[in-house]
Design a protein around this motif. Structure first.
Motif, PDB file in Angstrom:
ATOM      1  N   ASP A 328      -6.501  -8.885 -11.652  1.00  0.00           N
ATOM      2  CA  ASP A 328      -6.382  -8.611 -10.221  1.00  0.00           C
ATOM      3  C   ASP A 328      -4.945  -8.262  -9.845  1.00  0.00           C
ATOM      4  O   ASP A 328      -4.036  -8.289 -10.684  1.00  0.00           O
ATOM      5  N   GLU A 329      -4.765  -7.946  -8.547  1.00  0.00           N
ATOM      6  CA  GLU A 329      -3.464  -7.446  -8.062  1.00  0.00           C
ATOM      7  C   GLU A 329      -2.319  -8.436  -8.266  1.00  0.00           C
ATOM      8  O   GLU A 329      -1.160  -8.043  -8.255  1.00  0.00           O
ATOM      9  N   ASP A 330      -2.629  -9.719  -8.426  1.00  0.00           N
ATOM     10  CA  ASP A 330      -1.565 -10.718  -8.576  1.00  0.00           C
ATOM     11  C   ASP A 330      -1.149 -10.935 -10.033  1.00  0.00           C
ATOM     12  O   ASP A 330      -0.324 -11.806 -10.318  1.00  0.00           O
ATOM     13  N   THR A 331      -1.715 -10.167 -10.925  1.00  0.00           N
ATOM     14  CA  THR A 331      -1.397 -10.376 -12.344  1.00  0.00           C
ATOM     15  C   THR A 331      -0.040  -9.774 -12.688  1.00  0.00           C
ATOM     16  O   THR A 331       0.266  -8.655 -12.274  1.00  0.00           O
ATOM     17  N   CYS A 332       0.743 -10.496 -13.462  1.00  0.00           N
ATOM     18  CA  CYS A 332       1.979  -9.926 -13.986  1.00  0.00           C
ATOM     19  C   CYS A 332       1.636  -9.260 -15.312  1.00  0.00           C
ATOM     20  O   CYS A 332       1.270  -9.931 -16.281  1.00  0.00           O
ATOM     21  N   LEU A 333       1.752  -7.940 -15.362  1.00  0.00           N
ATOM     22  CA  LEU A 333       1.357  -7.220 -16.577  1.00  0.00           C
ATOM     23  C   LEU A 333       2.337  -7.453 -17.716  1.00  0.00           C
ATOM     24  O   LEU A 333       1.986  -7.347 -18.888  1.00  0.00           O
ATOM     25  N   LEU A 334       3.562  -7.788 -17.375  1.00  0.00           N
ATOM     26  CA  LEU A 334       4.534  -8.135 -18.423  1.00  0.00           C
ATOM     27  C   LEU A 334       4.082  -9.423 -19.119  1.00  0.00           C
ATOM     28  O   LEU A 334       4.108  -9.526 -20.351  1.00  0.00           O
TER      29      LEU A 334
END
Ligand SMILES: Cc1cc2nc3c(=O)[nH]c(=O)nc-3n(C[C@H](O)[C@H](O)[C@H](O)COP(=O)(O)O)c2cc1C
Ligand code: SF4
Length: 439
Positions: A328-334
């Motif tokens: 979801d939008e709150d995920t840190c992709l790093l």
């Protein structure tokens, strides 16, 4: 025995009914015409069995998607050596948990598929390589094998014919690399699970240097239904060159995570929003991994893709083991990429320098970025390192580690740049997750 819940479409799926009716027990499978397909196959010439499976467009469901019937046809008929069938139940791809369901609920369907596949390649011995962590599936599989010997479905005279087949379980010890087919064969031979150079491919020189077919559990479990209902039926259910149904393991930030048996080619949007109930808490989708942790991520505008091997390859990702992970939008992709890369670093067998060292460098750089020490040059260095691994290793684990890095840095570059420039994460704080062990 209670099974974890399986989901399917309104047509009821193909393997789901067998799983729901507990076809890990012989009496239940016999009520559903169990082993009739094997009898049919045993009465046919081997070439006809191979032809039927080839035409059905059944693709290998362990990851690479190689057409099952074609693979079987590579077994040399004139070789004096014994032929082997090996079932890959190592199931180690992060995000993938489907083979377990097949074994738990449909061990006899798998055994019937084994009889048909063994007959097609003229193998009299089959090994099922089950991951060490799967204690219950291994027990259930063994009790189905015992029942089959007792009922003379396996052994010297399979189903009353003069065909002999023995099936043995071999337990893995929990290494991801042992799912790779040549490492699996080494492990089965009692050695350390190190991948072999290909060629020669296992069909020519596999287990004990003899012709061997390695197939995934799910691939083989579909074979009895193809023999029963014919190749046209199976081929029509999927898309062009990608037949039938398959299991999609859906996890991450969706409302209804689970394993779904759906027609190959159902769109990713339909899977996420209609079947898995959309994104948790009504949030926006930020990224989605379509085929296990090694598949490059997709952006939300790409989810109208059909979930089959060819359609995903056409947009630069892959269907692999069909392990879908929604973010979801709150995920840190790093953070997400760090966990993925760390996994591949940890699981690299260390034979090839680009994989052994490259995964370590990527792990360290992401780790540093994650702690707020990112540098702008990291944003170019990471894809450079990944490109140095791609195609330069003995087995595809190196590519599996490189592909997500290339995908994330291409599709979400701005997020990595922002981490590197500001030393901060847009989610407000850096993860509390701490690396352990190597690096
Ligand atoms: C690192 C790595 C791990 C793999 N793990 C698995 C696994 O757990 N199960 C599996 O069936 N295939 C796995 N594969 C794919 C196998 O090498 C092989 O392609 C597959 O078992 C062939 O079966 P199929 O043709 O039915 O897909 C893995 C491949 C790689 C490179
Ligand atoms: S690519 Fe990695 S896992 Fe595969 S053989 Fe080389 S070092 Fe081992």
């Amino acid at each position: 025995m209670p099974f974890p819940k399986l989901f399917t479409d309104n047509n009821g799926g193909i393997l789901t009914p067998y799983i729901n009716q507990e076809c890990n027990e012989l009496k239940n499978y016999l009520k559903l015409e169990g082993y009739e397909a094997a009898k049919k196959a045993l009465a046919m010439p081997a070439e006809q069995v191979i032809d039927e499976v080839t035409r059905s467009n059944l693709r290998g469901l362990g990851g690479a998607g190689f057409p099952a019937g074609r693979k079987w046809s590579f077994i040399p008929k004139d070789s004096p050596k014994p032929k082997y069938l090996v079932i890959n139940a190592d199931e180690s791809e992060p995000g993938t948990c489907k083979d377990k369901y097949v074994i738990l609920g449909a061990a006899h369907v798998l055994l019937e598929g084994i009889i048909i596949a063994a007959r097609a390649i003229n193998a009299h011995t089959c090994y099922i390589y089950i991951r060490g962590e799967y204690v219950e599936p291994a027990q259930i599989m063994q009790s189905a094998i015992d029942e089959a010997y007792e009922a003379k479905i396996l052994g010297k005279n399979v189903l009353g014919t003069d065909y002999a087949l023995d099936v043995y379980i071999h337990r893995g010890a929990g290494a991801y690399i042992c799912g790779e087919e040549t490492a699996l064969l080494e492990s089965l031979e009692g050695k350390r699970g190190w991948p072999r150079m290909k060629p020669p491919f296992p069909a020519i020189e596999g287990l004990f240097r003899s012709p061997t077919i390695v197939n995934n559990v799910e691939t083989i479990a579909y074979v009895p239904m193809i023999m029963n209902k014919g190749w046209e039926w199976f081929a029509k259910l999927g898309t062009e060159r990608n037949g039938g149904y398959r299991f999609y393991s859906i996890s991450g930030h969706v409302n209804r995570p689970g394993v779904y048996e759906l027609p190959v080619g159902t769109t990713l949007r339909t899977m996420l929003y209609d079947y898995a109930g959309g994104i948790r808490g009504g949030k926006k989708l930020k990224a989605v991994i379509p085929g296990g942790s090694s598949s490059p991520p997709l952006r939300p505008e790409e989810i109208d893709v059909k979930m089959d091997f060819d359609s995903l390859a056409a947009i630069g990702s892959m269907l692999g083991s069909a392990g879908i992970i929604a973010m979801d939008e709150d995920t840190c992709l790093l953070d997400m990429l760090m966990v993925t890369t760390r996994f591949y670093h940890h699981e690299s067998c260390g034979q090839c320098t680009p994989c052994r060292e490259g995964t370590g460098w990527m792990d360290k750089i992401l780790n540093r970025m994650l702690r707020g020490g990112g540098r702008l040059e990291d944003v170019n260095n990471m894809p450079d390192i990944a490109n140095g691994i791609m195609g330069n290793t003995i087995c595809p684990l190196g590519d599996a580690a490189a592909m997500p890095v290339l995908g994330y840095f291409k599709k979400f570059r701005e997020e990595f740049e922002s981490h590197a420039k500001t030393g901060k994460c847009h989610t407000g704080e850096f993860t509390s997750w701490k690396p352990a062990g190597k690096g």
